[in-house]
Design a protein around this motif. Structure first.
Motif, mmCIF file in Angstrom:
data_model
loop_
_atom_site.group_PDB
_atom_site.id
_atom_site.type_symbol
_atom_site.label_atom_id
_atom_site.label_comp_id
_atom_site.label_asym_id
_atom_site.label_seq_id
_atom_site.Cartn_x
_atom_site.Cartn_y
_atom_site.Cartn_z
ATOM 1 N N VAL A 115 0.860 -1.184 0.000
ATOM 2 C CA VAL A 115 0.000 0.000 0.000
ATOM 3 C C VAL A 115 0.890 1.226 0.000
ATOM 4 O O VAL A 115 1.744 1.390 0.870
ATOM 5 N N ARG A 116 0.688 2.065 -1.021
ATOM 6 C CA ARG A 116 1.501 3.277 -1.162
ATOM 7 C C ARG A 116 0.913 4.394 -0.312
ATOM 8 O O ARG A 116 -0.308 4.514 -0.188
ATOM 9 N N PRO A 117 1.753 5.260 0.240
ATOM 10 C CA PRO A 117 1.263 6.394 1.025
ATOM 11 C C PRO A 117 0.665 7.473 0.116
ATOM 12 O O PRO A 117 0.942 7.525 -1.073
ATOM 13 N N ARG A 138 2.539 1.048 8.817
ATOM 14 C CA ARG A 138 1.301 1.167 9.579
ATOM 15 C C ARG A 138 0.156 1.351 8.595
ATOM 16 O O ARG A 138 0.248 2.168 7.679
ATOM 17 N N LEU A 139 -0.935 0.593 8.799
ATOM 18 C CA LEU A 139 -2.038 0.523 7.844
ATOM 19 C C LEU A 139 -3.360 0.821 8.517
ATOM 20 O O LEU A 139 -3.664 0.265 9.569
ATOM 21 N N LEU A 150 -3.200 -0.947 12.013
ATOM 22 C CA LEU A 150 -2.349 -2.106 12.223
ATOM 23 C C LEU A 150 -0.893 -1.713 12.054
ATOM 24 O O LEU A 150 -0.551 -0.914 11.182
ATOM 25 N N GLY A 151 -0.036 -2.316 12.874
ATOM 26 C CA GLY A 151 1.405 -2.158 12.762
ATOM 27 C C GLY A 151 2.039 -3.490 12.418
ATOM 28 O O GLY A 151 1.345 -4.495 12.241
ATOM 29 N N PRO A 152 3.359 -3.538 12.330
ATOM 30 C CA PRO A 152 4.052 -4.778 11.981
ATOM 31 C C PRO A 152 3.655 -5.934 12.891
ATOM 32 O O PRO A 152 3.636 -5.806 14.111
ATOM 33 N N VAL A 169 -0.436 4.787 6.717
ATOM 34 C CA VAL A 169 -0.477 5.881 7.683
ATOM 35 C C VAL A 169 0.643 6.883 7.449
ATOM 36 O O VAL A 169 0.402 8.072 7.311
ATOM 37 N N ASP A 170 1.891 6.418 7.408
ATOM 38 C CA ASP A 170 2.991 7.380 7.327
ATOM 39 C C ASP A 170 4.132 6.924 6.428
ATOM 40 O O ASP A 170 5.218 7.449 6.494
#
Length: 197
Positions: A115-117, A138-139, A150-152, A169-170
């Motif tokens: 997923v691209r920012p 982070r998604l 969600l994180g890793p 997210v970032d």
């Protein structure tokens, strides 16, 4: 042995599935909303399929996406190298289908998903359940009005028949997407509409 490029696999499968369905290129173009010339290029292996194109063909032919993108072989060992896979892209998401698994009356499709920012992927909803595990980044994922972050290493599973989003997210996000749906439900009717975050 090298893995054929996704465009070549799609070319071979598309022609077989179209002919098996008794459809002309013109009729498939009408049903899928894809220009006849584009379909001809895809069948010859010269096209560059997008996520939206592959899902449109999946819906028009009433077959799972994996039927279009999976080699027609059944080895005891399946080795898929990421570098050998073409990417299906939209404005925010890149997908690489790794494998389709038919387990009794349930189909599982495994994707490497990036997923691209700066963009958001929106789906109106489709049959089945989505399972997502974040590897890096982070998604935001799930209902547009109240998505999960969600994180890793984090995992979420949710019914996919409601509107949902994907948004980094970032920074870029690497994740694994597992689509689960009943074999008799047909392919997930994913509608990929782009929107700003």
């Amino acid at each position: 042995m090298t893995q054929p490029r996704a465009g070549q696999v799609l070319a071979a499968n598309l022609k077989v599935l179209r002919e098996r369905s008794g459809l002309s290129l013109s009729e498939l173009a009408r049903r899928s909303g894809i220009a006849k010339g584009t379909l001809s290029q895809l069948e010859s292996g010269a096209g560059n399929p997008t996520i939206e194109t592959v899902f449109s063909l999946s819906n028009a032919l009433s077959v799972p996406v994996s039927s279009l993108l999976t080699l027609r072989s059944d080895p005891d060992v399946v080795l898929v190298r990421s570098a050998d896979l073409d990417v299906l892209s939209s404005n925010a998401v890149d997908l690489r289908m790794l494998r389709r698994l038919d387990v009794t009356e349930t189909v599982f499709e495994v994707y490497d998903q990036r997923v691209r920012p700066g963009q958001q992927q929106y789906s109106d909803g489709h049959a089945g359940i989505e399972h997502v595990t974040v590897v890096t980044g982070r998604l935001l994922i799930g209902p547009p009005e109240d998505p999960y972050e969600l994180g890793p290493g984090d995992y979420v599973s949710f019914p996919a028949d409601r509107p949902h989003i994907y948004r980094a997210v970032d920074g870029p996000v690497l994740s694994v997407l597992l689509l689960q749906y009943p074999a008799d439900a047909g392919p997930p009717a994913l509608t990929c509409a782009a929107s700003e975050p």
